[in-house]
Write a protein that holds these residues in place. Structure first.
Motif, PDB file in Angstrom:
ATOM      1  N   PRO A 186       0.817  -1.224   0.000  1.00  0.00           N
ATOM      2  CA  PRO A 186       0.000   0.000   0.000  1.00  0.00           C
ATOM      3  C   PRO A 186       0.844   1.265   0.000  1.00  0.00           C
TER       4      PRO A 186
ATOM      5  N   THR B  54       3.228  -3.114   9.698  1.00  0.00           N
ATOM      6  CA  THR B  54       2.930  -3.835   8.456  1.00  0.00           C
ATOM      7  C   THR B  54       4.132  -3.829   7.505  1.00  0.00           C
TER       8      THR B  54
ATOM      9  N   ASN C 274      -1.395   8.244  10.398  1.00  0.00           N
ATOM     10  CA  ASN C 274      -2.616   7.674   9.850  1.00  0.00           C
ATOM     11  C   ASN C 274      -3.688   7.601  10.922  1.00  0.00           C
TER      12      ASN C 274
ATOM     13  N   ASN D 290      -4.373   2.760   5.945  1.00  0.00           N
ATOM     14  CA  ASN D 290      -3.147   2.879   5.139  1.00  0.00           C
ATOM     15  C   ASN D 290      -3.055   4.277   4.532  1.00  0.00           C
TER      16      ASN D 290
ATOM     17  N   GLY E  58       0.714   5.885   2.267  1.00  0.00           N
ATOM     18  CA  GLY E  58       0.149   4.543   2.367  1.00  0.00           C
ATOM     19  C   GLY E  58       0.632   3.771   3.575  1.00  0.00           C
TER      20      GLY E  58
ATOM     21  N   ASN F 257       0.662   2.361   7.285  1.00  0.00           N
ATOM     22  CA  ASN F 257      -0.208   2.062   8.415  1.00  0.00           C
ATOM     23  C   ASN F 257       0.664   2.111   9.668  1.00  0.00           C
TER      24      ASN F 257
END
Length: 328
Positions: free
Chosen positions: A39, A217, A254, A259, A277, A279
């Motif tokens: 992402p 992530t 975020n 994301n 993007g 997270n």
């Protein structure tokens, strides 16, 4: 001012692991080991500012802390060593205040005032050192500082890191420290560091600018561990030694679990890279709230007995800072 980029490369610094973070459209390059499901994407047409920022209102950063967007500022012009910071790491007397024109390089710009921080890493004696400051965070943060690598400075191991901790108080303010090689918990920590990277000795020391980031992530390295993932443009010049450089980087939080986080960096007011993007976190109480300003050197990366780096004009703010304004 808008900046247009065409491509980017991401990779783990602890292993040869390249990951594409570009949007794979017109003009984008697909590097080795392309990770098409990530992402995190390179921002081709960034809306972020460049050139002058809020610092343009203040001659040589004087009184810049009075700006409502500024969270912290230190030009090292007064006080004892680390007086304006919360923690000092100075093993082996690595830290000192010196005139910004110290060394054999050209005269320092007047914007730097009378004192700068000098970090002297001596192999076998210390690994360098630096300061840490905890501060009240914000949705979007900008960190700007000036730095200079001595004429014979070799590669450094780690540089300046922004860490997210669960709190500003007690033991929870340390939740973002440590954890090298481990996947972060999105409720406990994330971090990103702006660092010079030598590409395994392929680039002249100290290398080229690079983000070194940990978040929950992130992608694992081939060895199965979670070493920081790197983010940088596919091409940029080597860092010049013996010259003062204005470095600035940004992080945008975020909404927990989304994301939509971002990061970017500028060199001498030029936007070098912008990614979105991330997270970064899963908890609304986890914020980037601690800056470690340091030069950390080990014999894993260099055989040079002594490696000297200078710092000055540090600012943390909620909006773009830009280079210091000339003395008036």
């Amino acid at each position: 001012m808008r900046n247009t980029f065409t491509r980017s490369v991401s990779g783990s610094l602890a292993a040869v692991w390249l990951v594409a973070v570009a949007a794979f459209g017109i003009g984008a390059a697909t590097p080795l080991f392309a990770q098409t499901d990530s992402p995190v994407q390179w921002v081709n047409d960034s809306p972020l500012s460049s050139g002058d920022g809020l610092a343009a209102q203040f001659s040589s950063d004087q009184n810049i802390a009075s700006h409502p967007a500024v969270r912290f500022a230190d030009g090292f012009e007064s006080g004892e060593l680390g007086a304006n910071w919360d923690e000092t790491r100075n093993r082996g007397e690595a830290l000192s205040y010196v005139n910004p024109s110290a060394g054999d390089s050209p005269q320092a710009p007047s914007i730097l005032g009378r004192r700068s921080l000098k970090v002297t890493a001596r192999l076998g004696q210390n690994t360098g050192g630096g300061f840490t400051k905890w501060f009240e965070s914000a949705d979007q943060l900008f960190i700007r500082f000036y730095t200079k690598f001595d004429d014979d400075c070799d590669y450094v191991h780690h540089f300046c890191t922004l860490r997210a901790n669960k709190s500003l108080r007690g033991g929870e303010r340390w939740s973002g420290f440590g954890g090298a090689g481990e996947l972060p918990d999105g409720k406990e920590r994330f971090s990103t560091a702006i660092e010079p990277w030598g590409n395994w000795g392929r680039w002249t020391p100290p290398g080229r600018w690079n983000f070194y980031s940990y978040w929950h992530t992130m992608k694992a390295s081939p060895d199965g561990k979670y070493w920081g993932n790197g983010f940088r443009p596919s091409s940029q010049p080597n860092i010049k030694r013996g010259e003062w450089i204005c470095v600035e980087f940004m992080i945008k939080h975020n909404r927990p679990g989304k994301n939509e986080g971002e990061q970017a960096y500028w060199i001498d007011g030029e936007l070098r890279g912008h990614w979105r993007g991330f997270n970064w976190r899963t908890s609304p109480t986890l914020w980037a709230n601690a800056l470690t300003l340091e030069s950390y050197v080990t014999d894993r990366w260099t055989t040079q007995p002594q490696n000297i780096v200078y710092f000055d004009n540090v600012v943390i703010a909620k909006e773009y800072i830009g280079p210091s304004a000339a003395a008036r």
